[in-house]
Design a protein around this motif. Structure first.
Motif, PDB file in Angstrom:
ATOM      1  N   ILE A  66       0.826  -1.207   0.000  1.00  0.00           N
ATOM      2  CA  ILE A  66       0.000   0.000   0.000  1.00  0.00           C
ATOM      3  C   ILE A  66       0.863   1.261   0.000  1.00  0.00           C
ATOM      4  O   ILE A  66       0.441   2.304  -0.493  1.00  0.00           O
ATOM      5  CB  ILE A  66      -1.012  -0.010   1.179  1.00  0.00           C
ATOM      6  CG1 ILE A  66      -2.114   1.016   0.964  1.00  0.00           C
ATOM      7  CG2 ILE A  66      -0.314   0.201   2.490  1.00  0.00           C
ATOM      8  CD1 ILE A  66      -3.035   0.711  -0.173  1.00  0.00           C
ATOM      9  N   MET A  67       2.080   1.179   0.512  1.00  0.00           N
ATOM     10  CA  MET A  67       2.989   2.337   0.431  1.00  0.00           C
ATOM     11  C   MET A  67       3.355   2.617  -1.019  1.00  0.00           C
ATOM     12  O   MET A  67       3.439   3.768  -1.437  1.00  0.00           O
ATOM     13  CB  MET A  67       4.255   2.094   1.247  1.00  0.00           C
ATOM     14  CG  MET A  67       4.090   2.363   2.720  1.00  0.00           C
ATOM     15  SD  MET A  67       5.657   2.217   3.615  1.00  0.00           S
ATOM     16  CE  MET A  67       6.616   3.552   2.894  1.00  0.00           C
ATOM     17  N   LEU A  68       3.574   1.550  -1.791  1.00  0.00           N
ATOM     18  CA  LEU A  68       3.898   1.728  -3.206  1.00  0.00           C
ATOM     19  C   LEU A  68       2.696   2.309  -3.953  1.00  0.00           C
ATOM     20  O   LEU A  68       2.856   3.214  -4.774  1.00  0.00           O
ATOM     21  CB  LEU A  68       4.328   0.398  -3.825  1.00  0.00           C
ATOM     22  CG  LEU A  68       5.532  -0.283  -3.157  1.00  0.00           C
ATOM     23  CD1 LEU A  68       5.853  -1.589  -3.863  1.00  0.00           C
ATOM     24  CD2 LEU A  68       6.734   0.629  -3.105  1.00  0.00           C
ATOM     25  N   ALA A  69       1.511   1.820  -3.626  1.00  0.00           N
ATOM     26  CA  ALA A  69       0.301   2.381  -4.236  1.00  0.00           C
ATOM     27  C   ALA A  69       0.156   3.853  -3.859  1.00  0.00           C
ATOM     28  O   ALA A  69      -0.293   4.667  -4.672  1.00  0.00           O
ATOM     29  CB  ALA A  69      -0.928   1.585  -3.794  1.00  0.00           C
ATOM     30  N   GLY A  70       0.559   4.212  -2.659  1.00  0.00           N
ATOM     31  CA  GLY A  70       0.503   5.608  -2.228  1.00  0.00           C
ATOM     32  C   GLY A  70       1.431   6.503  -3.017  1.00  0.00           C
ATOM     33  O   GLY A  70       1.095   7.651  -3.329  1.00  0.00           O
ATOM     34  N   ILE A  71       2.604   5.988  -3.358  1.00  0.00           N
ATOM     35  CA  ILE A  71       3.547   6.759  -4.179  1.00  0.00           C
ATOM     36  C   ILE A  71       2.929   7.019  -5.551  1.00  0.00           C
ATOM     37  O   ILE A  71       3.028   8.121  -6.101  1.00  0.00           O
ATOM     38  CB  ILE A  71       4.899   6.030  -4.297  1.00  0.00           C
ATOM     39  CG1 ILE A  71       5.591   5.963  -2.918  1.00  0.00           C
ATOM     40  CG2 ILE A  71       5.803   6.708  -5.319  1.00  0.00           C
ATOM     41  CD1 ILE A  71       6.803   5.035  -2.876  1.00  0.00           C
ATOM     42  N   VAL A  72       2.266   6.003  -6.105  1.00  0.00           N
ATOM     43  CA  VAL A  72       1.599   6.156  -7.404  1.00  0.00           C
ATOM     44  C   VAL A  72       0.468   7.175  -7.298  1.00  0.00           C
ATOM     45  O   VAL A  72       0.334   8.068  -8.144  1.00  0.00           O
ATOM     46  CB  VAL A  72       1.079   4.801  -7.929  1.00  0.00           C
ATOM     47  CG1 VAL A  72       0.245   4.990  -9.180  1.00  0.00           C
ATOM     48  CG2 VAL A  72       2.243   3.849  -8.183  1.00  0.00           C
ATOM     49  N   SER A  73      -0.332   7.067  -6.258  1.00  0.00           N
ATOM     50  CA  SER A  73      -1.437   8.011  -6.054  1.00  0.00           C
ATOM     51  C   SER A  73      -0.910   9.439  -5.967  1.00  0.00           C
ATOM     52  O   SER A  73      -1.481  10.361  -6.563  1.00  0.00           O
ATOM     53  CB  SER A  73      -2.201   7.642  -4.782  1.00  0.00           C
ATOM     54  OG  SER A  73      -3.220   8.566  -4.531  1.00  0.00           O
ATOM     55  N   SER A  74       0.177   9.612  -5.273  1.00  0.00           N
ATOM     56  CA  SER A  74       0.788  10.940  -5.154  1.00  0.00           C
ATOM     57  C   SER A  74       1.266  11.448  -6.513  1.00  0.00           C
ATOM     58  O   SER A  74       1.129  12.637  -6.823  1.00  0.00           O
ATOM     59  CB  SER A  74       1.955  10.873  -4.166  1.00  0.00           C
ATOM     60  OG  SER A  74       2.593  12.105  -4.061  1.00  0.00           O
ATOM     61  N   ALA A  75       1.806  10.568  -7.339  1.00  0.00           N
ATOM     62  CA  ALA A  75       2.275  10.971  -8.676  1.00  0.00           C
ATOM     63  C   ALA A  75       1.106  11.431  -9.545  1.00  0.00           C
ATOM     64  O   ALA A  75       1.232  12.394 -10.303  1.00  0.00           O
ATOM     65  CB  ALA A  75       3.013   9.816  -9.349  1.00  0.00           C
ATOM     66  N   VAL A  76      -0.042  10.772  -9.410  1.00  0.00           N
ATOM     67  CA  VAL A  76      -1.235  11.184 -10.155  1.00  0.00           C
ATOM     68  C   VAL A  76      -1.686  12.563  -9.664  1.00  0.00           C
ATOM     69  O   VAL A  76      -2.004  13.447 -10.458  1.00  0.00           O
ATOM     70  CB  VAL A  76      -2.368  10.142 -10.010  1.00  0.00           C
ATOM     71  CG1 VAL A  76      -3.685  10.668 -10.549  1.00  0.00           C
ATOM     72  CG2 VAL A  76      -1.975   8.844 -10.724  1.00  0.00           C
ATOM     73  N   SER A  77      -1.679  12.758  -8.352  1.00  0.00           N
ATOM     74  CA  SER A  77      -2.116  14.030  -7.770  1.00  0.00           C
ATOM     75  C   SER A  77      -1.168  15.184  -8.065  1.00  0.00           C
ATOM     76  O   SER A  77      -1.601  16.317  -8.198  1.00  0.00           O
ATOM     77  CB  SER A  77      -2.240  13.893  -6.251  1.00  0.00           C
ATOM     78  OG  SER A  77      -3.296  13.037  -5.916  1.00  0.00           O
TER      79      SER A  77
END
Length: 148
Positions: A66-77
């Motif tokens: 989920i930390m890796l998914a969070g990095i991706v989410s941040s990149a989208v934002s």
């Protein structure tokens, strides 16, 4: 007043093009893991206990998916499409673990624009410092709407 201030928004649907991309690199440090663990109260020993992890097939602590998914989410934002974007859907696979203190390079590439649905599909691939894939998948995002 906050609403009157100019705010920078990401690219609108009309400003995006298939092939738009971003490559980002993050080194996973103790502070990142401690923030995650404190926020989620996730005390999985595979994430934090070196002695336990040493006795598993992983041999050392792994970074929570989920930390890796969070990095991706941040990149989208932050970048693609950018501020004001909304993630409608995400699908990820984690073929190999990412270990503590490693660096992950994540590439996001805009693959499809669906104007009727006002959404874009972005492919995601993350590699560790050995260039092995540790994350792959897709994001469906709604780009920001620019007020008139």
């Amino acid at each position: 007043m906050l609403l009157d201030k100019k705010r920078r928004l990401g690219k609108s649907l009309e400003e995006l093009a298939v092939g738009d991309s971003i490559l980002l690199t993050e080194k996973i440090e103790d502070k990142d893991l401690l923030l995650y663990l404190g926020l989620t109260n996730d005390n999985n020993p595979l994430y934090i206990q070196h002695d336990y992890a040493a006795e598993t097939a992983f041999e050392k602590p792994v970074v929570p998916a989920i930390m890796l998914a969070g990095i991706v989410s941040s990149a989208v934002s932050k970048h693609l499409p950018g501020p004001g974007a909304y993630i409608r859907e995400q699908h990820f696979q984690y073929p190999k673990p990412l270990y503590h203190y490693d660096t992950i390079s994540i590439e996001l590439i805009l693959k499809e624009i669906k104007r009727e649905q006002s959404e874009v599909t972005i492919s995601v691939e993350g590699k560790d410092s050995k260039e092995e894939i540790v994350l792959k998948g897709t994001i469906v995002a709604v780009p920001p709407t620019h007020p008139l």
